[in-house]
Design a protein around this motif. Sequence first.
Motif, PDB file in Angstrom:
ATOM      1  N   GLN A   1      49.329  -8.821 -17.277  1.00  0.00           N
ATOM      2  CA  GLN A   1      48.260  -7.828 -17.441  1.00  0.00           C
ATOM      3  C   GLN A   1      46.893  -8.450 -17.166  1.00  0.00           C
ATOM      4  N   ILE A   2      46.657  -9.628 -17.715  1.00  0.00           N
ATOM      5  CA  ILE A   2      45.372 -10.303 -17.485  1.00  0.00           C
ATOM      6  C   ILE A   2      45.198 -10.610 -16.007  1.00  0.00           C
ATOM      7  N   THR A   3      46.281 -11.012 -15.338  1.00  0.00           N
ATOM      8  CA  THR A   3      46.218 -11.314 -13.906  1.00  0.00           C
ATOM      9  C   THR A   3      45.822 -10.077 -13.112  1.00  0.00           C
ATOM     10  N   PHE A   4      46.409  -8.930 -13.443  1.00  0.00           N
ATOM     11  CA  PHE A   4      46.092  -7.701 -12.713  1.00  0.00           C
ATOM     12  C   PHE A   4      44.632  -7.296 -12.917  1.00  0.00           C
ATOM     13  N   TYR A   5      44.171  -7.296 -14.154  1.00  0.00           N
ATOM     14  CA  TYR A   5      42.794  -6.889 -14.425  1.00  0.00           C
ATOM     15  C   TYR A   5      41.801  -7.869 -13.808  1.00  0.00           C
ATOM     16  N   THR A   6      42.153  -9.136 -13.773  1.00  0.00           N
ATOM     17  CA  THR A   6      41.300 -10.126 -13.116  1.00  0.00           C
ATOM     18  C   THR A   6      41.200  -9.844 -11.623  1.00  0.00           C
ATOM     19  N   ALA A   7      42.343  -9.512 -11.001  1.00  0.00           N
ATOM     20  CA  ALA A   7      42.341  -9.187  -9.570  1.00  0.00           C
ATOM     21  C   ALA A   7      41.475  -7.967  -9.297  1.00  0.00           C
ATOM     22  N   CYS A   8      41.570  -6.959 -10.153  1.00  0.00           N
ATOM     23  CA  CYS A   8      40.743  -5.751  -9.983  1.00  0.00           C
ATOM     24  C   CYS A   8      39.263  -6.075 -10.100  1.00  0.00           C
ATOM     25  N   PHE A   9      38.922  -6.897 -11.077  1.00  0.00           N
ATOM     26  CA  PHE A   9      37.515  -7.274 -11.267  1.00  0.00           C
ATOM     27  C   PHE A   9      36.985  -8.042 -10.062  1.00  0.00           C
ATOM     28  N   LEU A  10      37.772  -9.005  -9.585  1.00  0.00           N
ATOM     29  CA  LEU A  10      37.341  -9.794  -8.438  1.00  0.00           C
ATOM     30  C   LEU A  10      37.176  -8.925  -7.200  1.00  0.00           C
ATOM     31  N   PHE A  11      38.114  -8.004  -6.987  1.00  0.00           N
ATOM     32  CA  PHE A  11      38.031  -7.145  -5.810  1.00  0.00           C
ATOM     33  C   PHE A  11      36.806  -6.238  -5.886  1.00  0.00           C
TER      34      PHE A  11
END
Length: 306
Positions: free
Chosen positions: A50-60
């Motif tokens: 979950q943290i990985t997904f939200y991090t990817a969204c934030f970076l994008f």
Amino acid sequence: MWGLEVFGFTALFSPFFLLFMLFIAGSYWLLTGPQRGRFEGSAPVSVGKQITFYTACFLFYLVQGGPLELLGHLMFTFHMVNMSISYILVPPLILLSVPDWMWRALFRKRFNPKTSPWMHPIFTAVLFNVLFSLYHLPNIHDVIMTNYALHTAYYLVLLIASFMMWWNVICPVPEYNRLTELRKMGYIFLNGLLLTPSCALIIFAGEPMYAVYNNPQVWADAMGYCVPGDPAELLKLFQNGPASVINLLPPLDDQQLGGVLMKLIQEFIYGAVLAYVFRQWFKRESKEDELPPGPLNRSPREGFQP
């Protein structure tokens, strides 16, 4: 000189794109949480994923709609960092964080990545790297950067191509896997080699190549992608183009630094993924070595003997 506040909240934070990314993040939370039971074979998603997904969204969001996206229109260095994050870092993070049962539900009876010719490893590697390299040819880059519709379409196609390429490395669904760990490591090396000429062209160029960062008129036209209004009015405020807003490096140094950072980030990410694949290979080999001898535990190469 930093004058980013002149561009206003909309240009700096792209509120509509922010809402879109919040929708994506909210959908992930809903589908992996309260609505998980609707999927066959679903299971709880780990906190790490979950943290990985939200991090990817934030970076994008940061590189495609946030302040870094605006800075990418002012300095080539930021542009290359944004491209690296968008197409080399974010896709593998998304593939790692979306659970396998969700991918099965998405592809079931519609598309099989293992048998589709569009997902053949050689095709996906060539497609992504050719699209990425063509984009950084000076004439093509300037045309795409100054044409809003073409810019959006090309970035979308490039994003899809990056996911296709990374799928053959990460492949979150075991039955869709086309490559062994050893071949995945070779595949990563292949992608690194295919991207090298584009980076070398940028790094070793003897003069600034991109009008978007060196010609104030072209720059003003390109800024229309993230700053609403008449480009002529923007040019009145910043007569020297991006150098009027942020002037940290001469154009050639900025271009070369962008190429170097692109290559370094790519090598770091590919190296990290290479280590991840090697670890998966080592774990699998260790498990096979621990199995007791017997006909049911023979490898497929040995065959089954009663």
